[in-house]
Design a protein around this motif. Structure first.
Motif, mmCIF file in Angstrom:
data_model
loop_
_atom_site.group_PDB
_atom_site.id
_atom_site.type_symbol
_atom_site.label_atom_id
_atom_site.label_comp_id
_atom_site.label_asym_id
_atom_site.label_seq_id
_atom_site.Cartn_x
_atom_site.Cartn_y
_atom_site.Cartn_z
ATOM 1 N N UNK A 1 62.328 21.824 86.293
ATOM 2 C CA UNK A 1 63.551 22.469 86.260
ATOM 3 C C UNK A 1 63.951 22.686 84.571
ATOM 4 N N UNK A 2 63.163 22.080 83.861
ATOM 5 C CA UNK A 2 63.057 22.219 82.583
ATOM 6 C C UNK A 2 62.338 21.603 81.609
ATOM 7 N N UNK B 1 56.222 11.453 71.366
ATOM 8 C CA UNK B 1 56.057 10.774 72.300
ATOM 9 C C UNK B 1 57.505 10.711 73.343
ATOM 10 N N UNK B 2 58.465 11.061 73.019
ATOM 11 C CA UNK B 2 59.602 11.270 73.952
ATOM 12 C C UNK B 2 59.952 12.765 74.525
ATOM 13 N N UNK B 3 58.789 13.576 74.056
ATOM 14 C CA UNK B 3 58.791 14.781 74.998
ATOM 15 C C UNK B 3 58.818 14.441 76.580
ATOM 16 N N UNK B 4 59.659 15.393 77.342
ATOM 17 C CA UNK B 4 59.376 15.068 78.861
ATOM 18 C C UNK B 4 59.769 16.446 79.613
ATOM 19 N N UNK B 5 60.065 16.161 80.934
ATOM 20 C CA UNK B 5 60.291 17.463 81.587
ATOM 21 C C UNK B 5 61.434 17.005 82.811
ATOM 22 N N UNK B 6 62.308 17.985 82.732
ATOM 23 C CA UNK B 6 63.221 17.790 83.925
ATOM 24 C C UNK B 6 62.673 18.409 85.036
ATOM 25 N N UNK B 7 62.465 17.575 86.148
ATOM 26 C CA UNK B 7 61.947 17.910 87.215
ATOM 27 C C UNK B 7 62.305 17.021 88.495
ATOM 28 N N UNK B 8 61.953 17.487 89.851
ATOM 29 C CA UNK B 8 62.196 16.848 90.975
ATOM 30 C C UNK B 8 60.772 16.668 91.454
ATOM 31 N N UNK B 9 60.281 15.594 92.097
ATOM 32 C CA UNK B 9 58.981 15.243 92.826
ATOM 33 C C UNK B 9 59.213 14.651 94.057
ATOM 34 N N UNK B 10 58.465 14.748 95.106
ATOM 35 C CA UNK B 10 58.251 13.925 96.200
ATOM 36 C C UNK B 10 56.770 13.593 96.686
ATOM 37 N N UNK B 11 56.513 12.317 96.918
ATOM 38 C CA UNK B 11 55.205 12.148 97.055
ATOM 39 C C UNK B 11 55.004 11.415 98.439
ATOM 40 N N UNK B 12 54.456 12.099 99.563
ATOM 41 C CA UNK B 12 54.665 11.244 100.866
ATOM 42 C C UNK B 12 53.212 11.056 101.273
ATOM 43 N N UNK B 13 53.033 9.713 101.699
ATOM 44 C CA UNK B 13 51.679 9.039 102.139
ATOM 45 C C UNK B 13 51.552 9.000 103.473
ATOM 46 N N UNK B 14 50.411 8.742 104.099
ATOM 47 C CA UNK B 14 50.548 8.556 105.478
ATOM 48 C C UNK B 14 49.334 8.926 106.283
ATOM 49 N N UNK C 1 61.191 11.112 92.778
ATOM 50 C CA UNK C 1 61.464 10.955 91.311
ATOM 51 C C UNK C 1 62.081 12.007 90.725
ATOM 52 N N UNK C 2 63.007 12.001 89.961
ATOM 53 C CA UNK C 2 63.681 12.997 89.323
ATOM 54 C C UNK C 2 64.044 12.829 87.958
ATOM 55 N N UNK C 3 64.261 13.656 86.894
ATOM 56 C CA UNK C 3 64.703 13.548 85.521
ATOM 57 C C UNK C 3 65.773 14.697 85.659
ATOM 58 N N UNK D 1 66.980 14.197 61.347
ATOM 59 C CA UNK D 1 67.695 15.505 61.593
ATOM 60 C C UNK D 1 66.773 16.624 60.874
ATOM 61 N N UNK D 2 65.438 16.229 61.496
ATOM 62 C CA UNK D 2 64.575 17.484 60.738
ATOM 63 C C UNK D 2 64.010 18.411 61.996
ATOM 64 N N UNK D 3 64.009 17.917 63.081
ATOM 65 C CA UNK D 3 63.289 18.582 64.463
ATOM 66 C C UNK D 3 64.200 19.149 65.331
ATOM 67 N N UNK D 4 64.361 20.541 65.862
ATOM 68 C CA UNK D 4 65.130 20.802 66.709
ATOM 69 C C UNK D 4 64.886 20.171 68.227
ATOM 70 N N UNK D 5 65.789 19.958 68.820
ATOM 71 C CA UNK D 5 65.696 19.034 70.199
ATOM 72 C C UNK D 5 66.705 19.620 70.991
ATOM 73 N N UNK D 6 66.102 19.704 72.430
ATOM 74 C CA UNK D 6 66.940 20.029 73.485
ATOM 75 C C UNK D 6 66.516 20.433 74.578
ATOM 76 N N UNK D 7 66.977 20.968 75.651
ATOM 77 C CA UNK D 7 66.028 21.349 76.794
ATOM 78 C C UNK D 7 66.148 22.872 77.035
ATOM 79 N N UNK D 8 64.897 23.375 77.350
ATOM 80 C CA UNK D 8 64.398 24.741 77.786
ATOM 81 C C UNK D 8 64.349 24.745 79.379
ATOM 82 N N UNK D 9 65.428 25.492 80.045
ATOM 83 C CA UNK D 9 65.455 25.505 81.636
ATOM 84 C C UNK D 9 64.366 26.469 81.878
ATOM 85 N N UNK D 10 63.616 26.101 82.949
ATOM 86 C CA UNK D 10 62.588 26.652 83.687
ATOM 87 C C UNK D 10 62.740 26.783 85.245
ATOM 88 N N UNK D 11 62.390 27.856 85.675
ATOM 89 C CA UNK D 11 62.477 27.957 87.149
ATOM 90 C C UNK D 11 61.624 28.966 87.491
#
Lengths: 232, 232
Positions: A97-98, A106-119, A173-175, A189-199
Motif C-alpha cells: 500500500x505504500x 534501517x527504518x525504511x519499511x513498507x505499508x502492506x497487508x499479507x496473509x500466509x496460509x499453511x496446510x 500481518x499489516x503495517x 532534520x536533514x532527510x525527507x521522510x514520509x510515505x509514498x502511496x502505491x497501488x
C-alpha cells in the motif's frame, strides 16, 4: 462463536513471531487480505528444496474446509501441484500500500497487508465443487466474469487439478502509517521522510484482434478500470 | 562469452517444464524481471514445510557470486533467514502486466514476468559488502535513495542479517499478447475477450507529520510518482 470471530494462529507455526505488533489476529482480516489481490505465491517443497511460484487463487469463505477454503488450480502435469496433495503447502498473498521512507536506511519499511496460509491441501474431486472453485478463481481476478462464460468441457476438466486449502492455519500481518525514526535523526532534520502511496493501476481494456463487432465491452470489464486508484 | 550471454537454467531443477513457450533463456531477461519489482517472495523450508514470506531485495549484477548477486536482509532473530544459510532458498519476483480475458475460463491467463532463483545463500560478513547490499536493497525500492542517508550504526548492523544468493540457478517466464481461444469459441462470438493492462500506481508523496519545514521533497521521491504508468 462464528468463524469470523475465531482467532487466527491456531498452531505454533502460524503464530507470528517477528513484528508481533503487525500481527492481525481476527479472522475477518484474513478475508480482507485475500480479497485485496489477484495472485498469490505458492510454496512447495520439491526434493527437499523450496519452490515459490506465482499463481491465481480463489476464495470461498463458506467452503467446506475449516475456516473456509482457498482454491488453487493447475495443469495435471505441474510439478508443484502433483507434489502438493501429499505434503504441506504455503500460500502467501501480499498487497503493498505504500513505501515508507525513513531518515535512516534501517527504518525504511513498507505499508502492506499479507496473509500466509499453511496446510495439507485436499484434492478436489467432486464435480460441483470443482466448478465452483474454477469460477471463484476467475472471479478473484475479474469479479463477475465467470457467469458470462460457457461451462468447462470434459477435456478441460480432465486436464485440470483443483486443490483446496483450509483457511485455518493462517497468519496476517499489516503495517500502515508513517515512518518511525530515531529521535536523533528527527532532530537532525536533514532527510525527507514520509510515505509514498502505491497501488494497482488498471488501464483501458484492449479488445482482442479477432473480437466480433457485435460484442460490446461488458460492465464487469469496465468496472476493473473504474475501480483502480490510479483513475481516482 | 559474457555473463549476459550465458543461458539460464543451468540445472535440471531450474529448467522450466510447464509452459516452455513462456520460458526465457537469456540472462539479460533475468535482470529485466528483477528490475521490474520492489518486493520478492522468499521461500524456505522450516521443519519440512514450505514457508513463503514477502520481503525486499537488492540486486548487484556485478556482485561476487556466479551470475551476479541478489541480496536479502532481515532481523538476526527471523526464522526464515536463520534457517537459510544452511539450506536452499527460493526467491521469486513477479510483475503482472495485464489480465488476459478469454472466451472460456480455461484460456484465461495473465501477462506477466516472473523470475525464480534457487540456491544455497551465502551469509555476508564483509563490512563493505554488507553496506553495498543494504544500499542496493533501499535503492531497489526507491532508486537513488541510499546516497541521501546516513551510514548505518554499529547497533543497526549488529541486528541485521544479510544473505547473498547467486543469480545463477534461475528461470524466467513471461507472457504477453492477447487471449488464445479455441476456434469454436471465437466463431460463437458471444463473449468479450481482450487484455486489461495492469501496473503499479504511485500516488503523491505524503511528508511525515514530524518533518521539519526546511526539508524539501527531493528529486528521487518526485521521480517515483512521475514514473508511474497510472500518471501517464
Amino acid at each position: 462463536m462464528s468463524i469470523d470471530d475465531m482467532a487466527l494462529s491456531p498452531t505454533q507455526r502460524s503464530t507470528v513471531r517477528r513484528g508481533r505488533a503487525r500481527a492481525r489476529l481476527v479472522r475477518a482480516e484474513l478475508a480482507d487480505v485475500l480479497a485485496s489481490a489477484r495472485i498469490c505465491h505458492l510454496g512447495v517443497v520439491i526434493d527437499g528444496a523450496p519452490r515459490v511460484l506465482p499463481t491465481v487463487y480463489g476464495v470461498d469463505l463458506e467452503g467446506p474446509d475449516r475456516g473456509g477454503t482457498l482454491y488453487l488450480h493447475g495443469s495435471v502435469a505441474a510439478r508443484s501441484l502433483v507434489v502438493a496433495p501429499d505434503a504441506d503447502i504455503c500460500v502467501t498473498v501480499t498487497t503493498v500500500d505504500g513505501l515508507v521512507l525513513a531518515r535512516s536506511g534501517f527504518h525504511h519499511s513498507m505499508n502492506y497487508r499479507s496473509a500466509v496460509v499453511l496446510g495439507r491441501p485436499r484434492l478436489v474431486t467432486d464435480a460441483a465443487e470443482r466448478g465452483r472453485a474454477l469460477d471463484a478463481i476467475v472471479d478473484q481476478v475479474i469479479p463477475g466474469r465467470s457467469q458470462h462464460l460457457r461451462a468447462h468441457t470434459k477435456k478441460e476438466l480432465a486436464a485440470t487439478v483443483v486443490l483446496a486449502l483450509a483457511l485455518y492455519e493462517a497468519s496476517v500481518k499489516t503495517r500502515d502509517g508513517g515512518p518511525v525514526d530515531d529521535d536523533v535523526d528527527i532532530e537532525a532534520d536533514r532527510v525527507w521522510a514520509g510515505v509514498v502511496p502505491i497501488g494497482e493501476w488498471v488501464g483501458v481494456a484492449e479488445p482482442a484482434d479477432n473480437l466480433g463487432s457485435c460484442v460490446n465491452q461488458p460492465a464487469h470489464v469496465s468496472a476493473l478500470c473504474s475501480a483502480s486508484p490510479g483513475r481516482g
